[in-house]
Motif scaffolding. Structure first.
Motif, PDB file in Angstrom:
ATOM      1  N   THR A 289       0.832  -1.210   0.000  1.00 25.36           N
ATOM      2  CA  THR A 289       0.000   0.000   0.000  1.00 25.36           C
ATOM      3  C   THR A 289       0.862   1.254   0.000  1.00 25.36           C
ATOM      4  O   THR A 289       0.571   2.219  -0.714  1.00 25.36           O
ATOM      5  CB  THR A 289      -0.927  -0.010   1.225  1.00 25.36           C
ATOM      6  OG1 THR A 289      -1.682  -1.227   1.248  1.00 25.36           O
ATOM      7  CG2 THR A 289      -1.894   1.159   1.172  1.00 25.36           C
ATOM      8  N   LEU A 290       1.929   1.253   0.776  1.00 25.98           N
ATOM      9  CA  LEU A 290       2.811   2.423   0.816  1.00 25.98           C
ATOM     10  C   LEU A 290       3.544   2.612  -0.517  1.00 25.98           C
ATOM     11  O   LEU A 290       3.713   3.753  -0.973  1.00 25.98           O
ATOM     12  CB  LEU A 290       3.814   2.280   1.963  1.00 25.98           C
ATOM     13  CG  LEU A 290       3.240   2.358   3.378  1.00 25.98           C
ATOM     14  CD1 LEU A 290       4.320   2.092   4.414  1.00 25.98           C
ATOM     15  CD2 LEU A 290       2.591   3.702   3.637  1.00 25.98           C
ATOM     16  N   ARG A 291       3.977   1.518  -1.138  1.00 25.52           N
ATOM     17  CA  ARG A 291       4.664   1.656  -2.427  1.00 25.52           C
ATOM     18  C   ARG A 291       3.722   2.204  -3.502  1.00 25.52           C
ATOM     19  O   ARG A 291       4.117   3.044  -4.319  1.00 25.52           O
ATOM     20  CB  ARG A 291       5.229   0.304  -2.877  1.00 25.52           C
ATOM     21  CG  ARG A 291       6.495  -0.109  -2.178  1.00 25.52           C
ATOM     22  CD  ARG A 291       7.216  -1.209  -2.924  1.00 25.52           C
ATOM     23  NE  ARG A 291       6.409  -2.410  -3.029  1.00 25.52           N
ATOM     24  CZ  ARG A 291       6.426  -3.410  -2.164  1.00 25.52           C
ATOM     25  NH1 ARG A 291       7.210  -3.335  -1.097  1.00 25.52           N
ATOM     26  NH2 ARG A 291       5.687  -4.484  -2.332  1.00 25.52           N
ATOM     27  N   LEU A 292       2.499   1.726  -3.514  1.00 22.73           N
ATOM     28  CA  LEU A 292       1.557   2.177  -4.536  1.00 22.73           C
ATOM     29  C   LEU A 292       1.168   3.634  -4.352  1.00 22.73           C
ATOM     30  O   LEU A 292       0.983   4.371  -5.318  1.00 22.73           O
ATOM     31  CB  LEU A 292       0.309   1.293  -4.516  1.00 22.73           C
ATOM     32  CG  LEU A 292       0.478  -0.151  -5.007  1.00 22.73           C
ATOM     33  CD1 LEU A 292      -0.787  -0.950  -4.762  1.00 22.73           C
ATOM     34  CD2 LEU A 292       0.850  -0.187  -6.483  1.00 22.73           C
ATOM     35  N   THR A 293       1.043   4.072  -3.120  1.00 30.09           N
ATOM     36  CA  THR A 293       0.562   5.432  -2.850  1.00 30.09           C
ATOM     37  C   THR A 293       1.693   6.431  -2.647  1.00 30.09           C
ATOM     38  O   THR A 293       1.426   7.605  -2.396  1.00 30.09           O
ATOM     39  CB  THR A 293      -0.322   5.426  -1.593  1.00 30.09           C
ATOM     40  OG1 THR A 293       0.427   4.916  -0.470  1.00 30.09           O
ATOM     41  CG2 THR A 293      -1.551   4.557  -1.796  1.00 30.09           C
ATOM     42  N   GLN A 294       2.938   6.000  -2.765  1.00 28.55           N
ATOM     43  CA  GLN A 294       4.074   6.868  -2.467  1.00 28.55           C
ATOM     44  C   GLN A 294       4.078   8.184  -3.248  1.00 28.55           C
ATOM     45  O   GLN A 294       4.394   9.237  -2.695  1.00 28.55           O
ATOM     46  CB  GLN A 294       5.380   6.109  -2.696  1.00 28.55           C
ATOM     47  CG  GLN A 294       6.622   6.875  -2.263  1.00 28.55           C
ATOM     48  CD  GLN A 294       7.873   6.030  -2.363  1.00 28.55           C
ATOM     49  OE1 GLN A 294       7.838   4.901  -2.862  1.00 28.55           O
ATOM     50  NE2 GLN A 294       8.992   6.563  -1.896  1.00 28.55           N
TER      51      GLN A 294
END
Length: 790
Positions: A387-392
């Protein structure tokens, strides 16, 4: 009357606590009833905190002198009290009675905590349940949430497609399907794709491919998808009606102007990585599609501004072929999810815009070892890390991230809040620190014929972690539909939302005595938080229905190469995104958009007859790319010229005949004369017309490749590269100053040796001369000698 009954909402009070003794504020809300009342006070200094009766007094009643004493005992955490008292926790012990008689402040909330408790006279005691302290995190029961705590930092703008300055000149009505496709296809990867394909075509001695032909091939692929034929790929090239059957051929060869042989050549050489990149498969087993995935993410980041809500989910690229575990050419990592319609293949996590349902980011699941090398892998949870990688790219924007149970947890919610995003997710298995046991225990109280009606909810709030550290509030909501659904959220309210409408059918007997089916709608109430969550929760699922259910390109494109399958998936995503983008913009101007099948049919025709050749196409920033988009020269064949009418193709080297005593095959002197003539023409500002910058020259000997490198490196300043008109350079190609010449006639055969080539060039006096039938190694030595001498 007790002292607590004398204080009410709106009364002015002063603090008796040591921290802010004498501070003045106003009671904004009251929690609980009786002796367990708590007062939420908004202080004049801008902070907010909760106090018991001993921590505050009415304004003006504060004693003039206050003597502080050390507390009789240290306040204990909720978990410690539970361990001592058993399975229950008395909230009254957490009040100021634990301190000395003078009292101290109760738990102080952060300054940005909003007053969000509804004030009513319901007789509701604060529960005493160990399940409200899962893994040490304390949760408190709230009657309702009427103010959204994220109202001040929430992203509120709508989705916007970022057209460059040139594209903005077109109105929405004038934009065609191919305009949207070119906007959402990773165009920055086309040139490298053609180079990679050119290497393989040169190795097999196929003619090189141009951009126009590449997009024509994509259009034919799309046409084959929306109008499938039985009988293999040859069925699409059948002409007319079969006299022995009732089948009708697709006639692609005559309609699209591409032979089946050429179509299969392009498909055979379709590749997205260089054969000489120097990257070992064990270092990057996914290098075959790395260019496409990275290009896709860069394209979306530059081409669209997502709205206030974005959704995370998985996307499957169906693959039932070989795996790299057993076969060297197999897919590096295959994920198997039995519950999905296409549950076996390459799994990709995706991020979608909630308003348009356009996918804006992809992350391939590459296997356990390679996943551990990615960003945020050390956070301890794969769902949170993904989730963090996608929304970075959108950290700090205040957008709301929606996710299903594969990504949702208290850890994900807290991590996104740390990076300036809000979160709404549904909890099933990842319930660490979440009061799932408490919420599920209340499910039996809701439903038809029970104490509480169907559609009711229960709200809990947490502002303190297991280590007693405070943070902005997060909420746990249980919504009791036919089956309970349990949400974790950092925003939203429990005000009444739009009811959930469920279509129902029943069979009745009409007045004529016949059975009749009656349709009706059943409405189930739900809070606004649940309505907001489900508003874009299924965005990626809807996208998958279009790509896998309606388009079905992965079913029609049968392949044994795994990187072709993933490219097919990405191509399908680009097509569906283009449709969603057109639908979004057309709807904004109150026009009726085309349906998906019509869109795909129109796009296929526009790709097959694309105008990419012969146009200088703008890049994303509106500038012209001189190497990628260059004017294309369309010359005639030699057979069409008057000078070559009724003449046979020459079978011997004219230079060798004139200068080298009639040698049948050329020598190094012949090659040197060719190089000299070519370079002299360039130095006199007369670049060859058919000089091809973007296509691979791997099928030509090293002499021409070296000349090309020499020109590009040392002589580019002598003439404007945009003056170079491009043609086809391949086996038997021509480099000439004559604008009417492109290639020898089709009957002109190649030389006896496979590594030989023909080059026809014109001198300054426009007299055509034929040169070179020599091998690469000998030419290379002569080329190096000539360059050093000049």
């Amino acid at each position: 009357m007790s002292k607590s009954a004398q204080l009410k909402i709106g009364d002015k009070v002063q603090s008796k606590c040591k921290v802010n003794f004498g501070a003045k504020g106003i009671i904004s809300s009251i929690i609980g009833n009786g002796n367990r009342k708590k007062f939420v006070v908004d202080w004049d200094l801008g902070s907010q905190s909760i106090h018991g009766l001993r921590g505050i007094c009415r304004d003006g009643q504060l004693p003039l002198q206050k003597q502080y004493t050390q507390p009789t005992k240290r306040r204990k955490t909720a978990v410690a009290l539970l361990d001592e008292e058993g399975s229950t926790y008395d909230d009254s012990t957490s009040s100021s009675e634990e301190y000395s008689e003078e009292g101290e402040s109760d738990t102080e909330l952060p300054s940005n905590h909003n007053s969000d408790v509804q004030h009513d006279d319901q007789d509701q005691d604060v529960p005493r349940d160990r399940n409200l302290f899962p893994h040490g995190r304390q949760w408190e029961l709230l009657p309702d949430l009427v103010f959204d705590p994220a109202v001040h930092d929430k992203f509120t703008q709508e989705t916007r497609i970022k057209w460059n300055q040139v594209e903005q000149l077109k109105s929405i009505q004038d934009r065609t399907e191919i305009d949207y496709f070119f906007h959402f296809y990773p165009m920055q990867t086309v040139q490298q794709t053609l180079n990679c394909m050119g290497e393989r075509m040169a190795r097999k001695r196929y003619n090189p491919i141009s951009k126009g032909e590449f997009f024509k091939w994509l259009g034919i692929r799309l046409a084959m998808t929306i109008e499938p034929r039985r009988g293999g790929i040859q069925a699409y090239w059948k002409e007319g009606e079969d006299p022995h059957t009732f089948s009708l051929g697709a006639s692609i060869g005559s309609r699209a102007k591409m032979s089946r042989h050429r179509f299969e050549e392009i498909q055979e050489c379709l590749a997205f990585c260089s054969m000489h990149d120097g990257i070992a498969p064990e270092d990057d087993p996914w290098k075959e599609i790395r260019l496409i995935i990275d290009g896709f993410n860069d394209n979306r980041q530059q081409g669209i501004i997502p709205g206030s809500h974005i959704a995370v989910d998985e996307v499957m690229s169906a693959w039932y072929g070989a795996e790299a575990t057993w076969v060297a050419e197999g897919m590096p990592h295959v994920t198997k999810i039995p519950r999905k319609p296409e549950g076996e293949g390459a799994e990709m996590k995706a991020l979608a815009d909630g308003q348009t349902k356009i996918l804006i980011r992809l992350d391939v699941m590459e296997g356990k070892e390679h996943q551990r090398k990615k960003a945020f892998a050390d956070i301890g949870s794969e769902g949170t890390a993904v989730t963090l990688r996608l929304t970075q790219p959108w950290f700090g924007s205040g957008r709301v991230v929606h996710a299903d149970s594969a990504f949702s947890s208290v850890k994900t919610c807290m991590a996104l809040r740390q990076y300036g995003l809000h979160f709404m997710g549904i909890i099933k298995t990842a319930h660490k620190e979440y009061p799932l046991t408490y919420l599920t225990s209340k499910a039996d109280e809701y439903g038809t014929g029970k104490v509480k009606p169907r559609g009711g909810h229960l709200l809990l709030r947490s502002t303190m972690g297991p280590d007693d550290s405070t943070h902005p509030p997060i909420f746990a909501l249980g919504w009791y539909d036919k089956k309970g659904k349990y949400l974790i959220s950092s925003c939203g309210t429990t005000l009444p939302g739009i009811p959930c409408k469920c279509p129902r059918f029943k069979k009745i007997v009409n007045n004529d005595g016949f059975y009749e089916t009656v349709a009706y709608t059943k409405e189930v109430r739900r809070p606004a938080m649940v309505e907001e969550f489900f508003s874009c929760f299924s965005s990626i699922d809807i996208h998958d229905h279009y790509r896998q259910g309606s388009l079905e390109m992965e079913r029609q494109w049968v392949t044994r190469r795994w990187h072709h399958r993933i490219f097919c998936t990405v191509l399908g995503i680009c097509i569906v995104d283009s449709f969603f983008a057109q639908k979004f913009e057309v709807t904004m101007i109150n026009h009726e958009p085309n349906d998906f099948n019509t869109f795909c049919g129109r796009l296929a025709r526009q790709l097959i007859f694309n105008e990419f050749l012969g146009n200088i196409m703008p890049t994303r920033d509106g500038t012209e790319n001189e190497q990628v988009y260059v004017t294309q020269h369309t010359p005639n064949s030699l057979a069409s010229l008057d000078a070559y009418k009724d003449k046979r193709a020459q079978r011997k080297c004219k230079i060798a005949t004139d200068f080298l005593q009639g040698e049948k095959y050329p020598t190094l002197g012949c090659v040197s004369r060719f190089i000299t003539t070519l370079l002299d023409g360039l130095q006199s500002h007369s670049p060859p017309i058919h000089w091809q910058l973007q296509s691979s020259w791997g099928n030509l000997p090293s002499v021409v490749q070296n000349v090309r490198s020499f020109i590009l490196k040392d002589m580019r300043a002598r003439w404007d590269p945009t003056d170079i008109l491009l043609g086809t350079a391949g086996a038997g190609a021509i480099i000439t100053l004559d604008p009417d010449v492109i290639e020898p006639p089709a009957k002109r055969r190649a030389t006896e040796a496979n590594d030989d080539f023909n080059v026809l060039f014109g001198c300054s006096d426009n007299t055509e001369q034929e040169a070179v039938h020599a091998l690469d190694d000998d030419i290379d030595d002569e080329m190096q000698r000539y360059l050093h001498s000049t």
